[in-house]
Design a protein around this motif. Sequence first.
Motif, PDB file in Angstrom:
ATOM      1  N   UNK A  73       0.825  -1.206   0.000  1.00  0.00           N
ATOM      2  CA  UNK A  73       0.000   0.000   0.000  1.00  0.00           C
ATOM      3  C   UNK A  73       0.857   1.252   0.000  1.00  0.00           C
ATOM      4  N   UNK A  74       0.412   2.240  -0.765  1.00  0.00           N
ATOM      5  CA  UNK A  74       0.958   3.588  -0.683  1.00  0.00           C
ATOM      6  C   UNK A  74      -0.211   4.457  -0.210  1.00  0.00           C
ATOM      7  N   UNK A  75      -0.022   5.114   0.923  1.00  0.00           N
ATOM      8  CA  UNK A  75      -1.104   5.858   1.554  1.00  0.00           C
ATOM      9  C   UNK A  75      -0.749   7.341   1.565  1.00  0.00           C
ATOM     10  N   UNK A  76      -1.678   8.162   1.068  1.00  0.00           N
ATOM     11  CA  UNK A  76      -1.437   9.600   1.067  1.00  0.00           C
ATOM     12  C   UNK A  76      -2.501  10.312   1.886  1.00  0.00           C
ATOM     13  N   UNK A  77      -2.173  11.523   2.289  1.00  0.00           N
ATOM     14  CA  UNK A  77      -3.045  12.327   3.132  1.00  0.00           C
ATOM     15  C   UNK A  77      -2.229  12.891   4.274  1.00  0.00           C
ATOM     16  N   UNK A  78      -2.874  13.117   5.409  1.00  0.00           N
ATOM     17  CA  UNK A  78      -2.176  13.575   6.619  1.00  0.00           C
ATOM     18  C   UNK A  78      -1.718  12.323   7.358  1.00  0.00           C
ATOM     19  N   UNK A  79      -0.572  11.770   6.916  1.00  0.00           N
ATOM     20  CA  UNK A  79      -0.131  10.476   7.436  1.00  0.00           C
ATOM     21  C   UNK A  79       1.291  10.484   7.995  1.00  0.00           C
ATOM     22  N   UNK A  80       1.962  11.642   7.967  1.00  0.00           N
ATOM     23  CA  UNK A  80       3.289  11.729   8.581  1.00  0.00           C
ATOM     24  C   UNK A  80       3.247  12.718   9.732  1.00  0.00           C
ATOM     25  N   UNK A  81       3.933  12.361  10.822  1.00  0.00           N
ATOM     26  CA  UNK A  81       3.984  13.236  11.993  1.00  0.00           C
ATOM     27  C   UNK A  81       2.732  13.191  12.842  1.00  0.00           C
ATOM     28  N   UNK A  82       1.903  12.167  12.647  1.00  0.00           N
ATOM     29  CA  UNK A  82       0.630  12.070  13.388  1.00  0.00           C
ATOM     30  C   UNK A  82       0.458  10.711  14.067  1.00  0.00           C
ATOM     31  N   UNK A  83       1.555   9.933  14.179  1.00  0.00           N
ATOM     32  CA  UNK A  83       1.487   8.627  14.836  1.00  0.00           C
ATOM     33  C   UNK A  83       0.982   7.512  13.944  1.00  0.00           C
ATOM     34  N   UNK A  84       0.978   7.750  12.637  1.00  0.00           N
ATOM     35  CA  UNK A  84       0.418   6.758  11.719  1.00  0.00           C
ATOM     36  C   UNK A  84       1.196   5.447  11.725  1.00  0.00           C
ATOM     37  N   UNK A  85       2.523   5.509  11.625  1.00  0.00           N
ATOM     38  CA  UNK A  85       3.311   4.264  11.544  1.00  0.00           C
ATOM     39  C   UNK A  85       3.157   3.423  12.804  1.00  0.00           C
ATOM     40  N   UNK A  86       3.241   4.055  13.962  1.00  0.00           N
ATOM     41  CA  UNK A  86       3.097   3.317  15.219  1.00  0.00           C
ATOM     42  C   UNK A  86       1.698   2.700  15.315  1.00  0.00           C
ATOM     43  N   UNK A  87       0.685   3.487  14.966  1.00  0.00           N
ATOM     44  CA  UNK A  87      -0.694   2.981  15.004  1.00  0.00           C
ATOM     45  C   UNK A  87      -0.877   1.830  14.018  1.00  0.00           C
ATOM     46  N   UNK A  88      -0.268   1.961  12.836  1.00  0.00           N
ATOM     47  CA  UNK A  88      -0.359   0.902  11.820  1.00  0.00           C
ATOM     48  C   UNK A  88       0.264  -0.390  12.341  1.00  0.00           C
ATOM     49  N   UNK A  89       1.381  -0.266  13.054  1.00  0.00           N
ATOM     50  CA  UNK A  89       2.041  -1.444  13.619  1.00  0.00           C
ATOM     51  C   UNK A  89       1.182  -2.069  14.721  1.00  0.00           C
ATOM     52  N   UNK A  90       0.670  -1.248  15.621  1.00  0.00           N
ATOM     53  CA  UNK A  90      -0.165  -1.752  16.721  1.00  0.00           C
ATOM     54  C   UNK A  90      -1.393  -2.492  16.179  1.00  0.00           C
ATOM     55  N   UNK A  91      -2.049  -1.905  15.182  1.00  0.00           N
ATOM     56  CA  UNK A  91      -3.259  -2.500  14.610  1.00  0.00           C
ATOM     57  C   UNK A  91      -2.913  -3.792  13.870  1.00  0.00           C
ATOM     58  N   UNK A  92      -1.784  -3.822  13.180  1.00  0.00           N
ATOM     59  CA  UNK A  92      -1.349  -5.033  12.478  1.00  0.00           C
ATOM     60  C   UNK A  92      -1.145  -6.172  13.481  1.00  0.00           C
ATOM     61  N   UNK A  93      -0.557  -5.865  14.630  1.00  0.00           N
ATOM     62  CA  UNK A  93      -0.342  -6.891  15.649  1.00  0.00           C
ATOM     63  C   UNK A  93      -1.682  -7.386  16.210  1.00  0.00           C
ATOM     64  N   UNK A  94      -2.636  -6.477  16.368  1.00  0.00           N
ATOM     65  CA  UNK A  94      -3.976  -6.883  16.828  1.00  0.00           C
ATOM     66  C   UNK A  94      -4.605  -7.884  15.861  1.00  0.00           C
ATOM     67  N   UNK A  95      -4.408  -7.655  14.565  1.00  0.00           N
ATOM     68  CA  UNK A  95      -4.980  -8.530  13.535  1.00  0.00           C
ATOM     69  C   UNK A  95      -4.071  -9.711  13.195  1.00  0.00           C
ATOM     70  N   UNK A  96      -2.965  -9.855  13.947  1.00  0.00           N
ATOM     71  CA  UNK A  96      -2.000 -10.941  13.738  1.00  0.00           C
ATOM     72  C   UNK A  96      -1.448 -10.930  12.310  1.00  0.00           C
ATOM     73  N   UNK A  97      -1.105  -9.731  11.835  1.00  0.00           N
ATOM     74  CA  UNK A  97      -0.523  -9.564  10.510  1.00  0.00           C
ATOM     75  C   UNK A  97       0.959  -9.243  10.636  1.00  0.00           C
ATOM     76  N   UNK A  98       1.714  -9.527   9.586  1.00  0.00           N
ATOM     77  CA  UNK A  98       3.143  -9.228   9.562  1.00  0.00           C
ATOM     78  C   UNK A  98       3.433  -8.277   8.409  1.00  0.00           C
ATOM     79  N   UNK A  99       4.629  -7.707   8.400  1.00  0.00           N
ATOM     80  CA  UNK A  99       5.029  -6.802   7.335  1.00  0.00           C
ATOM     81  C   UNK A  99       5.818  -5.629   7.879  1.00  0.00           C
ATOM     82  N   UNK A 100       5.654  -4.467   7.246  1.00  0.00           N
ATOM     83  CA  UNK A 100       6.399  -3.274   7.657  1.00  0.00           C
ATOM     84  C   UNK A 100       5.689  -2.017   7.173  1.00  0.00           C
ATOM     85  N   UNK A 101       6.115  -0.882   7.748  1.00  0.00           N
ATOM     86  CA  UNK A 101       5.589   0.430   7.365  1.00  0.00           C
ATOM     87  C   UNK A 101       6.733   1.430   7.424  1.00  0.00           C
TER      88      UNK A 101
END
Length: 91
Positions: A8-36
Amino acid sequence: MINLNKHLIISGQVQGVGFRYSAMQKAMEFQLTGWVRNKSNGTVELEVEGEEKQINSYIDELKNGFNRFIQVDHMEITSQQEKGYDKFTIK
């Protein structure tokens, strides 16, 4: 069980707002692997692997943003060959 890989390439207000950390936390909740990671053009790049149902639920959460500071305007989603990640990381 067949796992999928979505890039995925995600655009919008996605830098400097906790997006990467939130994406990682949510991925772990869904038992998914990968990177951001942040890209220099202001977008965020993400690769996620797991079961189709879990990935679809995860993508729905991404679209909504994780907090009131995150605004997702556009997502470019492509399917790829599974890479076999063992966890989800922030690059």
